[in-house]
Design a protein around this motif. Structure first.
Motif, PDB file in Angstrom:
ATOM      1  N   UNK A 142       0.837  -1.202   0.000  1.00 19.58           N
ATOM      2  CA  UNK A 142       0.000   0.000   0.000  1.00 19.58           C
ATOM      3  C   UNK A 142       0.872   1.252   0.000  1.00 19.58           C
ATOM      4  N   UNK A 143       0.960   1.891  -1.147  1.00 19.34           N
ATOM      5  CA  UNK A 143       1.726   3.122  -1.225  1.00 19.34           C
ATOM      6  C   UNK A 143       0.912   4.349  -0.898  1.00 19.34           C
ATOM      7  N   UNK A 144      -0.417   4.213  -0.844  1.00 19.50           N
ATOM      8  CA  UNK A 144      -1.313   5.339  -0.601  1.00 19.50           C
ATOM      9  C   UNK A 144      -2.320   4.979   0.483  1.00 19.50           C
ATOM     10  N   UNK A 145      -2.815   5.997   1.161  1.00 17.44           N
ATOM     11  CA  UNK A 145      -3.848   5.771   2.168  1.00 17.44           C
ATOM     12  C   UNK A 145      -5.138   5.323   1.475  1.00 17.44           C
ATOM     13  N   UNK A 146      -5.875   4.391   2.059  1.00 13.64           N
ATOM     14  CA  UNK A 146      -7.100   3.909   1.413  1.00 13.64           C
ATOM     15  C   UNK A 146      -8.206   4.955   1.424  1.00 13.64           C
ATOM     16  N   UNK A 147      -9.002   4.939   0.362  1.00 15.93           N
ATOM     17  CA  UNK A 147     -10.214   5.744   0.317  1.00 15.93           C
ATOM     18  C   UNK A 147     -10.036   7.197  -0.038  1.00 15.93           C
ATOM     19  N   UNK A 148      -8.822   7.622  -0.374  1.00 10.63           N
ATOM     20  CA  UNK A 148      -8.591   9.048  -0.602  1.00 10.63           C
ATOM     21  C   UNK A 148      -8.480   9.438  -2.070  1.00 10.63           C
ATOM     22  N   UNK A 149      -8.000   8.515  -2.904  1.00  8.36           N
ATOM     23  CA  UNK A 149      -7.822   8.878  -4.301  1.00  8.36           C
ATOM     24  C   UNK A 149      -7.861   7.618  -5.164  1.00  8.36           C
ATOM     25  N   UNK A 150      -8.068   7.832  -6.451  1.00  7.38           N
ATOM     26  CA  UNK A 150      -8.059   6.751  -7.425  1.00  7.38           C
ATOM     27  C   UNK A 150      -6.625   6.375  -7.760  1.00  7.38           C
ATOM     28  N   UNK A 151      -6.314   5.089  -7.678  1.00  5.87           N
ATOM     29  CA  UNK A 151      -5.011   4.593  -8.102  1.00  5.87           C
ATOM     30  C   UNK A 151      -5.223   3.174  -8.616  1.00  5.87           C
ATOM     31  N   UNK A 152      -5.101   3.026  -9.932  1.00  5.49           N
ATOM     32  CA  UNK A 152      -5.419   1.758 -10.594  1.00  5.49           C
ATOM     33  C   UNK A 152      -4.561   0.633 -10.033  1.00  5.49           C
TER      34      UNK A 152
END
Length: 455
Positions: A142-152
């Protein structure tokens, strides 16, 4: 002229656009089809597959369009009460390194997971390189926090395919065949190619030369992009995305798939639940696909009830998305869909009829209209204001279906003697006169009432 006929000029324009796409895109072959009112009304091939022009029965690899099939299966589980989209993945599939991400986040690519698997490149290597499901993600996926932005995330949909298999207790491919492909008559849609099928090629960027691309069984990653299909088969899936099909997924659930979850990108594109959304120009829902040697596009213009399928057997080159949009535009512009014929309601409830006509939110004028099946429609009568359709509920209220009022309740409020006093719309009060009567308007109304500037 019936719905399954196109004007000769329209067909010529479609044929020409496909020919230009194949030539300028430098792809060994292209195949395409156009769906109108649920039927395949045009298909064509260009170039050659095994020495012959491809047909509507020639298989191509459809890549990430596979993800939309996965989403349909997950929504089926939701509709059966077997899966909660708000629940974490570990509820149904423990031990994945992404168990705290919700099913909805995975469906909408908002889980913050990595876009790809750890090396080697999964699209060009056999699935045996990742023998266990846990291998589709790294130790820190997980490179990004969940639920905050679209990341394919391709691994995210591999996990959803595994979820389907775990809940059903059968392999993903078997579930897909039994619950989607079989009911829709998609006998030429498979996880591995079956003749006749197009071979995948890379085209040299500076020479008219070809290099064959591998086509492995992707194993656990198959739900991210392994399916092969035909123009004929995928046109049936396009019809599902336009109208729904109670044998597979209701129209209400299909509509939910196309509602944006992730914020739109700078180009106006967005993502719903397994569906890509294009909102700039003509609104489209669908999905693109690519695997080594193949490009594919599936788009639907819901208002026009049109769908399009485009396949190419080249790793890069043809602008499949633009070709698909152009094919839709040719038909929508040349042969616009006529509006449905007006007809009166079969019966009219006098109590509902009495609710129709002008209403006021403060001083802003609206009108309430009675539609079929006891639905109501609120329309603004001035430049500013919010509109919505409302669905009747068993308790006598209505639920908003559009935009700001989606999910909000509209209630008829009656006075002590049973007469209609006002409408309550999510705490907004609508009355028959501008700002009146005082006892129902929040904050009251100045006792002096309406008057001139010098009053």
């Amino acid at each position: 002229m019936t719905v399954d006929e196109l004007l000769p000029a329209t067909r010529r324009a479609l044929d020409h656009r496909l020919a230009v796409g194949q030539s300028e895109g430098r792809t060994p072959s292209m195949a395409a089809g156009l769906v109108r009112e649920g039927a395949l009304v045009w298909s064509a091939g260009r170039g050659a597959v095994d020495g012959a022009e491809p047909t509507a029965d020639t298989q191509y690899r459809i890549g990430s369009i596979t993800k939309t099939f996965v989403a349909v299966l997950v929504l089926r589980l939701r509709d059966e009460g077997l899966v909660d989209l708000a629940a974490p993945l570990q509820t149904y599939l423990p031990g994945t390194r992404a168990g705290d991400r919700t099913v909805r986040q995975l469906l909408s690519h908002t889980a913050g997971l990595a876009a790809e698997t750890p090396p080697p490149w999964w699209e060009r290597t056999p699935g045996t390189e990742r023998p266990e499901l846990v291998d589709v993600l790294s130790d820190d996926p997980a490179g990004l926090a969940p639920g905050q932005r679209f990341h394919y995330s391709n691994p995210g949909f591999a996990l959803l395919g595994a979820l389907v298999a775990a809940v059903r207790g059968r392999p993903f491919g078997e579930v897909l065949a039994a619950e989607v492909l079989g009911p829709l008559g998609m006998s030429r849609t498979t996880l591995l190619p079956e003749p006749p099928y197009a071979r995948g090629w890379a085209v040299h960027p500076w020479a008219d030369a070809l290099l064959p691309e591998p086509a492995h069984d992707a194993g656990w990653m198959a739900p991210a992009g392994q399916l092969w299909s035909t123009v004929h088969d995928l046109s049936r899936f396009a019809a599902l995305l336009i109208d729904g099909d109670d044998r597979v997924l209701s129209r209400e659930s299909v509509t939910q798939m196309g509602e944006p979850v992730a914020p739109p990108a700078a180009d106006g594109s967005g993502y719903g639940l397994g569906l890509q959304l294009r909102v700039g120009g003509r609104p489209l829902v669908g999905h693109g696909g690519s695997m080594p040697g193949f490009l594919a596009g599936l788009d639907c213009a819901l208002e026009e009830r049109l769908g399009v399928v485009v396949f190419a057997n080249a790793t890069s080159g043809p602008a499949v998305g633009s070709i698909a949009a152009d094919l839709l535009g040719i038909v929508a512009d040349a042969e616009p869909r006529p509006p449905a014929a007006w007809s009166p309601l079969p019966e009219v409830d006098p109590d509902l009829l009495a609710l129709t006509g002008p209403w006021y939110w403060g001083a802003a004028p609206y009108a309430l209209r009675l539609r079929a099946e006891r639905h109501l429609e609120l329309v603004r009568l001035s430049v500013r204001g919010r509109e919505s359709r409302f669905r009747p509920e068993p308790d006598g209220s209505w639920t908003g279906l559009d935009d700001y009022y989606a999910g909000e309740r509209l209630t008829v409020v009656r006075d002590a003697v049973g007469q209609v006093s006002h409408l309550d719309l999510g705490s907004f009060v609508l009355t028959r006169q501008p700002y009146g009567p005082a006892d129902v308007v929040p904050g009251g109304v100045d006792p002096g009432g309406w008057g001139g500037a010098g009053g």
